[in-house]
Design a protein around this motif. Structure first.
Motif, PDB file in Angstrom:
ATOM      1  N   LEU A 205       0.797  -1.224   0.000  1.00  0.00           N
ATOM      2  CA  LEU A 205       0.000   0.000   0.000  1.00  0.00           C
ATOM      3  C   LEU A 205       0.827   1.271   0.000  1.00  0.00           C
ATOM      4  N   VAL A 206       2.135   1.148   0.166  1.00  0.00           N
ATOM      5  CA  VAL A 206       3.016   2.324   0.066  1.00  0.00           C
ATOM      6  C   VAL A 206       3.869   2.251  -1.197  1.00  0.00           C
ATOM      7  N   THR A 207       4.575   1.147  -1.365  1.00  0.00           N
ATOM      8  CA  THR A 207       5.491   1.006  -2.501  1.00  0.00           C
ATOM      9  C   THR A 207       4.758   1.019  -3.831  1.00  0.00           C
ATOM     10  N   MET A 208       3.671   0.234  -3.938  1.00  0.00           N
ATOM     11  CA  MET A 208       2.960   0.133  -5.219  1.00  0.00           C
ATOM     12  C   MET A 208       2.363   1.474  -5.662  1.00  0.00           C
ATOM     13  N   ASN A 247     -10.011   4.758  -6.337  1.00  0.00           N
ATOM     14  CA  ASN A 247     -11.099   4.153  -5.569  1.00  0.00           C
ATOM     15  C   ASN A 247     -10.594   3.029  -4.680  1.00  0.00           C
ATOM     16  N   PHE A 248      -9.725   2.174  -5.217  1.00  0.00           N
ATOM     17  CA  PHE A 248      -9.231   1.033  -4.448  1.00  0.00           C
ATOM     18  C   PHE A 248      -8.399   1.474  -3.254  1.00  0.00           C
ATOM     19  N   LEU A 249      -7.519   2.438  -3.462  1.00  0.00           N
ATOM     20  CA  LEU A 249      -6.676   2.903  -2.366  1.00  0.00           C
ATOM     21  C   LEU A 249      -7.496   3.578  -1.272  1.00  0.00           C
ATOM     22  N   PHE A 254      -9.008   3.400   4.036  1.00  0.00           N
ATOM     23  CA  PHE A 254     -10.122   3.717   4.919  1.00  0.00           C
ATOM     24  C   PHE A 254     -10.336   2.595   5.929  1.00  0.00           C
ATOM     25  N   GLU A 255     -10.375   1.375   5.406  1.00  0.00           N
ATOM     26  CA  GLU A 255     -10.598   0.214   6.275  1.00  0.00           C
ATOM     27  C   GLU A 255      -9.380  -0.099   7.131  1.00  0.00           C
ATOM     28  N   ALA A 256      -8.184  -0.016   6.533  1.00  0.00           N
ATOM     29  CA  ALA A 256      -6.968  -0.432   7.226  1.00  0.00           C
ATOM     30  C   ALA A 256      -6.583   0.497   8.367  1.00  0.00           C
ATOM     31  N   THR A 257      -6.974   1.764   8.294  1.00  0.00           N
ATOM     32  CA  THR A 257      -6.585   2.691   9.358  1.00  0.00           C
ATOM     33  C   THR A 257      -7.665   2.807  10.435  1.00  0.00           C
ATOM     34  N   LEU A 258      -8.832   3.320  10.070  1.00  0.00           N
ATOM     35  CA  LEU A 258      -9.872   3.553  11.068  1.00  0.00           C
ATOM     36  C   LEU A 258     -10.345   2.270  11.733  1.00  0.00           C
ATOM     37  N   TYR A 259     -10.627   1.247  10.932  1.00  0.00           N
ATOM     38  CA  TYR A 259     -11.172   0.030  11.518  1.00  0.00           C
ATOM     39  C   TYR A 259     -10.131  -0.716  12.341  1.00  0.00           C
ATOM     40  N   ARG A 260      -8.872  -0.643  11.940  1.00  0.00           N
ATOM     41  CA  ARG A 260      -7.815  -1.366  12.641  1.00  0.00           C
ATOM     42  C   ARG A 260      -7.631  -0.852  14.063  1.00  0.00           C
ATOM     43  N   ASN A 277     -16.402  -2.279   1.935  1.00  0.00           N
ATOM     44  CA  ASN A 277     -16.346  -1.412   0.766  1.00  0.00           C
ATOM     45  C   ASN A 277     -15.355  -1.907  -0.277  1.00  0.00           C
ATOM     46  N   VAL A 278     -14.215  -2.415   0.180  1.00  0.00           N
ATOM     47  CA  VAL A 278     -13.185  -2.873  -0.750  1.00  0.00           C
ATOM     48  C   VAL A 278     -13.614  -4.142  -1.483  1.00  0.00           C
TER      49      VAL A 278
END
Length: 320
Positions: A205-208, A247-249, A254-260, A277-278
């Motif tokens: 999610l950073v490199t790509m 849209n994908f990012l 969204f899910e990886a930060t807030l929900y985590r 959503n993803v």
């Protein structure tokens, strides 16, 4: 002596459907309709590419993207539909781990495919005369292999680190199993899992996205020195890819930060929206934008519908 009964691998995991069960039949209808749309739209794009032998790199990558949507959706929608019909929403531990693997692999493959597509657009616009040399069949096959092997290896290690953990609970907060939801149930130290999870985030999610950003910086530089007509065609070619990756990012981050970090502090409806959503938007958005924004695919779709399906219906009506 430590009580061994507190550490276990549960045979069944309970999922966090919560308020969804109050109108479960409505959700069942929505799930089946949406899943059928995903199957229809993605298979339509793949079929057009194969039947019309559109084996140029761009169309191969689009087909791979659609196949990945089918792959990820298969791990989510059937399980969701079955659970909605049950009185108690559960999944076996083995099924939970398999679902965890497939969904994470889907996310990893999606971002890798979109990165490769960004590279393809870069070569096409910035090095048009060398495009066929750079994007040779051998190179395309290697890129397709990388698209699948790179995320699958990363996720396999992630899952191995997860299944070694003894768990103290069996309640998943989400309506499907993902890796962090399982890891947080462990009552032993999960530092290794957390560090490796951060590594995967950086590696994907950073490199790509960074590689995609570099590609588009070069594309914009070339467009700035080119004619207005060239810029228009270049941006039109890149538009579907930009919509897909943006849209994908947004969905993933969204899910990886807030929900985590704060899953229980958020309203239930928002938690569900963030977590699914993803798996809801990209699988249907990708075939639609590439089907309608990519001229050659759009033309083949209209030809298939208006010249084959409608005339057959007209003939059958006349024959009556």
């Amino acid at each position: 002596m430590e009580n061994s009964t507190t550490h276990f691998h549960p045979s069944v995991m309970t999922l966090g459907f919560g308020e969804m069960t109050s109108i479960k039949y409505l959700y069942c209808a929505l799930v089946i309709v949406w899943y059928l749309m995903i199957i229809l739209c993605n298979n339509a794009v793949i079929a057009i590419v194969i039947l019309h032998k559109m084996f140029q790199p761009m169309y191969i990558f689009i087909s791979t993207l659609c196949f990945n949507s089918l792959f990820g959706s298969f791990a989510f929608y059937p399980s969701l539909f079955i659970n909605l019909l049950q009185d108690v929403q559960t999944i076996s531990y083995v099924g939970c781990i398999v679902q965890d693997f497939v969904i994470n692999a889907y996310v990893g493959c999606e971002i890798t495919i979109l990165t490769v597509m960004g590279f393809d657009r870069y070569v096409s616009i910035c090095n048009p005369l060398r495009y066929n040399t750079i994007m040779s069949p051998t190179t395309v096959y290697k890129l397709i292999a990388t698209v699948w092997m790179y995320p699958l290896i990363l996720i396999t290690i992630h899952i191995i680190l997860t299944i070694r953990l003894p768990l103290c609970d069996s309640v998943i907060l989400k309506i499907y199993c993902d890796n962090w939801s399982v890891v947080r149930l462990s009552c032993v130290d999960t530092t290794v899992n957390n560090i490796y999870g951060i590594f995967i985030i950086v590696a994907t999610l950073v490199t790509m996205p960074l590689l995609v950003f570099i590609s588009y910086v070069e594309i914009l530089r070339v467009c700035a020195r080119s004619s207005k007509d060239f810029r228009s065609k270049a941006l039109q070619t890149c538009a579907p890819h930009l919509i897909s990756i943006t849209n994908f990012l947004v969905d993933v981050l969204f899910e990886a930060t807030l929900y985590r970090f704060t899953p229980t502090n958020l309203p239930y409806t928002l938690r569900v929206f963030m977590s699914v959503n993803v798996l809801v938007v990209p699988p249907i958005l990708n075939p639609l934008i590439y089907g309608f924004k990519t001229h050659k695919i759009r033309r083949k779709m209209f030809k298939l519908f208006f010249q084959n399906i409608i005339p057959l219906k007209c003939l059958s009506t006349v024959s009556r």
